[in-house]
Design a protein around this motif. Structure first.
Motif, mmCIF file in Angstrom:
data_model
loop_
_atom_site.group_PDB
_atom_site.id
_atom_site.type_symbol
_atom_site.label_atom_id
_atom_site.label_comp_id
_atom_site.label_asym_id
_atom_site.label_seq_id
_atom_site.Cartn_x
_atom_site.Cartn_y
_atom_site.Cartn_z
ATOM 1 N N SER A 185 0.834 -1.220 0.000
ATOM 2 C CA SER A 185 0.000 0.000 0.000
ATOM 3 C C SER A 185 0.859 1.257 0.000
ATOM 4 C CB SER A 185 -0.932 -0.003 1.205
ATOM 5 O OG SER A 185 -0.172 0.091 2.377
ATOM 6 N N LEU A 197 -0.867 6.134 1.710
ATOM 7 C CA LEU A 197 -2.318 6.325 1.728
ATOM 8 C C LEU A 197 -3.059 5.445 0.712
ATOM 9 C CD1 LEU A 197 -3.013 10.145 2.254
ATOM 10 C CD2 LEU A 197 -3.594 8.276 3.761
ATOM 11 N N GLY A 199 -4.181 2.401 0.724
ATOM 12 C CA GLY A 199 -4.516 1.226 1.517
ATOM 13 C C GLY A 199 -5.429 0.227 0.840
ATOM 14 N N THR A 200 -6.185 0.660 -0.129
ATOM 15 C CA THR A 200 -7.098 -0.292 -0.785
ATOM 16 C C THR A 200 -6.522 -0.720 -2.139
ATOM 17 O OG1 THR A 200 -8.307 1.516 -1.834
ATOM 18 C CG2 THR A 200 -9.165 0.739 0.263
ATOM 19 N N GLU A 201 -7.003 -1.853 -2.618
ATOM 20 C CA GLU A 201 -6.519 -2.356 -3.914
ATOM 21 C C GLU A 201 -6.871 -1.394 -5.043
ATOM 22 O OE1 GLU A 201 -7.920 -6.349 -4.488
ATOM 23 O OE2 GLU A 201 -6.950 -6.953 -2.614
ATOM 24 N N ASN A 202 -8.081 -0.844 -4.939
ATOM 25 C CA ASN A 202 -8.526 0.123 -5.956
ATOM 26 C C ASN A 202 -7.548 1.279 -6.096
ATOM 27 O OD1 ASN A 202 -10.795 -1.147 -6.652
ATOM 28 N ND2 ASN A 202 -12.199 0.129 -5.436
ATOM 29 N N THR B 44 -13.739 -1.638 5.600
ATOM 30 C CA THR B 44 -12.884 -0.475 5.351
ATOM 31 C C THR B 44 -13.365 0.289 4.116
ATOM 32 O OG1 THR B 44 -11.025 -1.712 6.224
ATOM 33 C CG2 THR B 44 -10.497 0.254 4.980
ATOM 34 N N GLN B 45 -13.601 -0.476 3.052
ATOM 35 C CA GLN B 45 -14.015 0.179 1.796
ATOM 36 C C GLN B 45 -15.353 0.885 1.935
ATOM 37 O OE1 GLN B 45 -13.884 -2.512 -1.482
ATOM 38 N NE2 GLN B 45 -11.658 -2.394 -1.629
ATOM 39 N N ASP B 54 -9.477 8.458 2.839
ATOM 40 C CA ASP B 54 -8.372 7.631 2.351
ATOM 41 C C ASP B 54 -8.085 6.498 3.338
ATOM 42 O OD1 ASP B 54 -7.847 9.131 0.030
ATOM 43 O OD2 ASP B 54 -6.904 10.670 1.264
ATOM 44 N N VAL B 55 -7.429 5.472 2.807
ATOM 45 C CA VAL B 55 -7.177 4.285 3.630
ATOM 46 C C VAL B 55 -5.677 4.031 3.756
ATOM 47 C CG1 VAL B 55 -7.523 1.788 3.767
ATOM 48 C CG2 VAL B 55 -9.359 3.257 2.926
ATOM 49 N N VAL B 56 -5.240 3.719 4.956
ATOM 50 C CA VAL B 56 -3.849 3.312 5.172
ATOM 51 C C VAL B 56 -3.863 1.884 5.685
ATOM 52 C CG1 VAL B 56 -1.739 3.736 6.495
ATOM 53 C CG2 VAL B 56 -3.163 5.661 5.808
ATOM 54 N N LYS B 57 -3.087 1.028 5.003
ATOM 55 C CA LYS B 57 -2.977 -0.342 5.526
ATOM 56 C C LYS B 57 -1.704 -0.407 6.348
ATOM 57 C CE LYS B 57 -3.067 -5.171 4.425
ATOM 58 N NZ LYS B 57 -2.781 -6.210 3.474
ATOM 59 N N MET B 58 -1.861 -0.646 7.628
ATOM 60 C CA MET B 58 -0.686 -0.665 8.495
ATOM 61 C C MET B 58 0.011 -2.020 8.383
ATOM 62 S SD MET B 58 -1.600 1.757 11.641
ATOM 63 C CE MET B 58 -2.405 0.665 12.730
ATOM 64 N N TYR B 63 -6.406 -1.520 9.430
ATOM 65 C CA TYR B 63 -6.669 -0.460 8.449
ATOM 66 C C TYR B 63 -7.048 0.824 9.173
ATOM 67 C CZ TYR B 63 -6.808 -3.642 4.445
ATOM 68 O OH TYR B 63 -6.472 -4.532 3.454
ATOM 69 N N LEU B 64 -6.495 1.932 8.701
ATOM 70 C CA LEU B 64 -6.882 3.241 9.238
ATOM 71 C C LEU B 64 -7.658 3.973 8.158
ATOM 72 C CD1 LEU B 64 -3.720 4.874 10.882
ATOM 73 C CD2 LEU B 64 -5.690 3.917 12.047
#
Lengths: 303, 68
Positions: A185, A197, A199-202, B44-45, B54-58, B63-64
């Motif tokens: 990610s 930032l 974090g998602t696959e998309n 998360t999505q 926005d998403v952060v994968k730790m 997930y944040l």
């Protein structure tokens, strides 16, 4: 009754100087790649303030010639008016900050506002020198007076325009395309970590497929001072987002070892050359600029 | 980073989605526990889409969800 009416000579001075001064302002209104000021209201506002500035410069000489010394104090009024132009410009741009894809930043806004103020001085100085030249030449042929005044005005415009012209990022740094890489990610450009930032696959897929990146490399070590400035990077990011649009995400990051700056985004128009051009043409902000040669001087104070 | 951290944009953590219950310690953000990775991703999505965040994968797998 007729003695109270302005003389033909003075009328020629005022009209010619006002026209040349306003023309100077019109020539310095640029609707360039930055698309600012926006057509047509921006044009009108600045042409009118330019006309006022030119009029103030034009009447100064006739006022002096008629021993009306008090009237010259209105030049102080002009300064106040120009400051208001700067203030208005600043307020207007700050109001727009939340509606833009990326922030212009306070440093960039300050630079733009100062430029607008300075361009009003252009109109004032050009009209003043035009009027002064006509008065000094004082030929019996009106056309010679007008021609000499206009030529001098245009020369002065050229000189002050050259004087006030700033540098752009392309002058101090090389801008080249960066290679985007998404590791899990995390986003990397030319091996430089930019953000986590995605974090998602998309998000990761979108950046990998559609993302664009440029790397700004300072040409000299001391140019890093300007490039590292947060306001300067923000200005470059703003220009980048303005030129190619933003579909999603925009990041800027500095690398500490060599002072490289990364600008990356998912654009609407995927045109890397356009992006490079926009970043290259971002002005080096006045508040950031430092004279390297001045730092080297050793005139007094050192053994 | 110096002054940069005090410049806009400011980030707000909206939610944390974890697979381990013991990592939910409190705080102002929403903390959710997912039973498996698939559920964690979906949750998360869904939240990120709804909040336009926005998403952060730790690295620890949590997930944040962050809003700029």
């Amino acid at each position: 009754m007729k003695e109270n009416i302005i003389s033909t000579d003075h009328l020629i001075i005022i009209v010619t100087a006002t026209i040349v001064g306003t023309m100077a302002r019109a020539l310095t209104i640029k609707e360039d790649f930055r698309q600012y000021p926006t057509y047509p209201n921006g044009y009108l506002i600045h042409l009118v303030t330019g006309f006022v500035a030119a009029s103030l410069g034009a009447v100064a000489i006739p006022a002096l010639m008629t021993k009306n010394f008090v009237a010259v104090t209105f030049l102080a009024l002009a300064i106040q008016q120009f400051r208001d132009v700067r203030k208005a410009e600043k307020e207007s741009l700050k109001d727009l900050e939340n509606t833009e894809s990326a922030y212009r930043g306070d440093a960039y806004i300050d630079g733009i506002a100062k430029t607008f103020e300075a361009r009003n001085y252009f109109a004032l100085i050009v009209s003043f020198t035009t009027a002064l030249t006509i008065q000094l030449v004082d030929s019996k042929f009106i056309s010679i007076n007008i021609m000499s005044g206009t030529i001098t005005g245009l020369i002065v415009l050229y000189v002050i325009k050259r004087f006030s012209k700033g540098k752009v990022l392309g002058d101090i740094a090389d801008v080249k395309e960066g290679k985007i890489e998404v590791r899990e990610s995390e986003l990397f450009v030319d091996g430089i970590f930019v953000s986590n930032l995605l974090g998602t696959e998309n998000a990761a897929n979108m950046f990998q497929k559609e993302g664009l990146a440029v790397v700004i490399i300072p040409r000299e070590e001391h140019f890093r001072i300007a490039l590292d400035h947060y306001g300067q990077r923000q200005a470059a990011l703003f220009e980048a987002t303005r030129s190619v649009g933003v579909k999603r995400y925009h990041f800027t990051r500095k690398e500490y070892e060599k002072g490289k700056i990364v600008i990356t985004l998912v654009p609407i128009i995927k045109d890397v050359n356009k992006l490079i051009e926009a970043v290259k043409k971002t002005p080096v902000l006045e508040s950031v600029k430092k004279s390297h040669s001045v730092m080297d001087t050793n005139l007094f104070g050192r053994e | 980073m110096g002054r940069e951290s005090s410049e806009r944009p400011t980030y707000t953590i909206l939610a944390i989605i974890t697979l381990k219950k013991e990592r939910i310690l409190g705080g102002s953000q929403l903390a959710l526990w997912a039973e498996n990775e698939e559920q964690q991703k979906t949750m998360t999505q869904d939240i990120a889409k709804a909040m336009k965040a926005d998403v952060v994968k730790m690295k620890n797998g949590d997930y944040l969800i962050i809003r700029v």
